[in-house]
Design a protein around this motif. Structure first.
Motif, short mmCIF file in Angstrom:
data_model
loop_
_atom_site.label_atom_id
_atom_site.label_comp_id
_atom_site.label_asym_id
_atom_site.label_seq_id
_atom_site.Cartn_x
_atom_site.Cartn_y
_atom_site.Cartn_z
N PRO A 279 1.87 6.89 -15.68
CA PRO A 279 2.32 5.52 -15.97
C PRO A 279 1.70 4.53 -15.00
CG PRO A 279 4.06 6.78 -14.89
CD PRO A 279 2.95 7.74 -15.16
N PHE A 280 1.38 3.34 -15.49
CA PHE A 280 0.77 2.32 -14.64
C PHE A 280 1.41 0.97 -14.95
CE2 PHE A 280 -1.53 1.65 -18.50
CZ PHE A 280 -1.94 0.34 -18.49
N GLU A 292 -9.85 -1.77 -8.33
CA GLU A 292 -9.42 -0.65 -9.15
C GLU A 292 -8.11 -0.11 -8.57
OE1 GLU A 292 -10.52 0.47 -11.90
OE2 GLU A 292 -12.44 -0.56 -12.09
N HIS A 293 -7.01 -0.55 -9.14
CA HIS A 293 -5.71 -0.13 -8.61
C HIS A 293 -5.38 1.32 -8.97
CE1 HIS A 293 -5.39 -4.56 -8.58
NE2 HIS A 293 -4.62 -4.37 -7.53
N ARG A 307 -5.63 7.98 -7.00
CA ARG A 307 -5.22 6.90 -6.09
C ARG A 307 -4.42 5.87 -6.88
NH1 ARG A 307 -9.25 2.63 -3.29
NH2 ARG A 307 -8.98 1.69 -5.35
N ILE A 308 -3.22 5.58 -6.40
CA ILE A 308 -2.33 4.64 -7.07
C ILE A 308 -1.72 3.72 -6.02
CG2 ILE A 308 -1.83 6.24 -8.95
CD1 ILE A 308 0.77 6.94 -7.59
N PRO A 309 -1.20 2.55 -6.41
CA PRO A 309 -0.54 1.66 -5.45
C PRO A 309 0.68 2.33 -4.83
CG PRO A 309 -1.09 0.47 -7.45
CD PRO A 309 -1.34 1.91 -7.74
N ARG A 348 -1.65 0.96 4.29
CA ARG A 348 -0.46 1.34 3.53
C ARG A 348 -0.53 0.90 2.08
NH1 ARG A 348 4.85 -0.22 6.89
NH2 ARG A 348 5.71 0.61 4.95
N GLN A 349 -1.67 0.44 1.64
CA GLN A 349 -1.76 -0.09 0.28
C GLN A 349 -1.77 1.01 -0.77
OE1 GLN A 349 -5.21 -2.52 -0.33
NE2 GLN A 349 -4.51 -3.31 -2.32
N TRP A 350 -2.33 2.19 -0.45
CA TRP A 350 -2.51 3.23 -1.46
C TRP A 350 -1.77 4.51 -1.05
CZ3 TRP A 350 -4.62 0.50 -5.08
CH2 TRP A 350 -5.56 -0.47 -4.78
#
Length: 475
Positions: A279-280, A292-293, A307-309, A348-350
């Motif tokens: 899910p995104f 590219e989140h 890799r996801i937020p 800490r973003q990813w």
């Protein structure tokens, strides 16, 4: 009356039987009936106490007796040779790699140090072979560590591997800490959106790694130099042991085994593989369309890295809407978390999800995605699922993205018409090339004659025009 003479008397004495039977000598009887008494042999004063107390059925009689007892023809192995031999064996993969009649392994090991182990065919090599065979027997009985490694103060192969993994993990953490310090010193204070400074610093999250000690495998599959260089996982990586039989058993990721995946190397190739559903939140891309989140790539031969937020969009960006339904103490805690996140957003973003597939898998993205590159990035598709409610559908439906990977360890299926390609001989190829050249020359000649005929206004034939042109050139 008979007259007895002296000669007759002597003859009678010779013929007369002996009056007493002959008996053997007393010494002969004693020798035949002699009983030799067994006497206990005294132990040699040169042997160690442990060797004196050994019995014939002890397991390690040859590992220590051969070290201390020696003869003139075949002396025992010195202690320093045995210690170095045990050290080299553990560095080469452990004593299990020398099980059975694996003569080549010991031969290669001894050839690396000819000064200590001698040349092939020496008596020392035979002693080394017997010593290794005895150590293998001790390993099967479970006493090799106690009687060999502990005796010489050595570490096993599994312990050495565990120390190498621990050292690699510590070096990665130290590198990450140094990069954090350098980036924090060079970052611009004005670019930070935090309104309240962080009151206390929190320790960085540790990397979840599994250090399982396993016996050495004879063949280790490798990919390319690019793939081998990516050994250290990034920070904030969580490993998921993929359950290929139950898609819902893989945390927030759903994994389905699929077939008939079209290949890009050959159009007729069809692969087996997996569809990875995640899910995104599309609001990340609406806010910043240059990043590219959500991304994924093949990390190693049997693992995929996603890799996801790290921070969800709603509690991070919609502060007022979320705080309306929260108590005051929770609002304060969420504000602190937002400010700390923004102040250290670079690190800490990813967050990363390492999908570890079962052993024996060979995952690839190049086989089904032309733009995969050396990093083998994954291609994905988007799916917007409308949620039915009373009176219509939800305003914000669920959004899913699904990656695809192919398994190259399974047999590739073929689709389409079978094309029979016959390879021609060199003679046939040269004759065909000559015929093609002759046809091309004939076509050019026809075209030239047609052009001359048109330029002459159509008078006469083409041959007449050619002859007229020849006469003009001669004049």
């Amino acid at each position: 009356a008979m007259v007895s003479t002296r000669k007759g008397l002597l003859t009678q004495k010779k013929k007369a039987p002996p009056t007493r039977p002959s008996t053997p000598r007393q010494s002969t009887v004693k020798k035949k009936n002699l009983v030799v008494a067994t006497t206990a042999t005294k132990p040699s004063p040169f042997l160690s106490p442990s060797t004196k107390n050994k019995t014939a059925g002890d397991d390690d009689d040859d590992s220590q007796a051969s070290d201390t007892s020696s003869t003139a023809s075949c002396p025992g192995l010195p202690l320093h040779i045995q210690k170095q031999l045990a050290t080299d064996i553990e560095e080469a993969g452990g004593i299990k790699a020398f099980y059975g009649k694996n003569q080549q392994a010991l031969y290669r090991l001894c050839n690396k140090n000819l000064d200590l182990y001698g040349k092939r065919g020496d008596n020392l090599r035979k002693q080394l072979q017997k010593k290794v065979h005895r150590w293998c027997l001790l390993e099967r009985r479970g006493t090799y560590t106690e009687k060999v490694l502990n005796r010489y103060g050595l570490k096993s192969f599994d312990s050495l591997r565990a120390e190498e993994r621990r050292a690699a993990c510590e070096s990665e953490l130290s590198d990450n800490d140094s990069s954090e310090n350098s980036s924090e010193s060079s970052s611009d204070e004005s670019s930070r959106v935090s309104k309240k400074p962080a009151e206390k610093s929190r320790p960085p999250p540790t990397i979840e790694t599994t250090t399982e000690v396993s016996p050495p495998s004879p063949v280790v599959p490798t990919r390319t130099a690019k793939m081998d260089s990516r050994k250290l996982l990034p920070r904030d990586t969580w490993t998921i042991d993929v359950n290929i039989n139950c898609p819902e058993k893989n945390r927030e990721v759903m994994i389905y085994p699929i077939a008939n995946i079209e290949g890009v190397i050959k159009a007729e190739d069809r692969y087996h593989g997996y569809s990875i559903h995640l899910p995104f939140d599309p609001r990340w891309s609406i806010e910043d369309d240059s990043i590219e989140h959500y991304s994924g790539r093949v990390w190693k031969e049997d693992a995929v890295l996603l890799r996801i937020p790290a921070f969800p969009f709603t509690p991070l960006r919609l502060r007022d809407e979320v705080n309306r339904c929260m108590p005051a103490n929770i609002v304060d805690a969420m504000d602190d978390a937002r400010h700390e996140f923004e102040s250290n957003k670079v690190h800490r973003q990813w967050k990363y999800l390492l999908l570890q597939f079962p052993p024996g898998h060979a995952i690839s993205s190049k086989a089904i995605f032309r733009e995969a590159g050396d990093d083998e990035e994954l291609d994905f598709e988007l799916a917007e699922v409308a949620i039915p409610v009373e009176g219509g559908y939800r305003q914000f439906p669920e959004n899913w993205m699904h990656f695809r990977v192919a398994r190259t360890d399974l047999r590739v299926s073929k689709r389409g018409r079978v094309e029979i390609r016959e390879r021609k001989s060199k003679m046939a190829a040269k004759l065909e090339a000559r015929r093609a050249f002759e046809e091309a020359e004939r076509a050019r000649e026809e075209a030239r004659r047609t052009a001359l005929h048109i330029s002459g206004g159509g008078r006469g034939s083409v041959n007449d025009d050619v002859e007229d042109l020849g006469m003009e050139e001669d004049g």
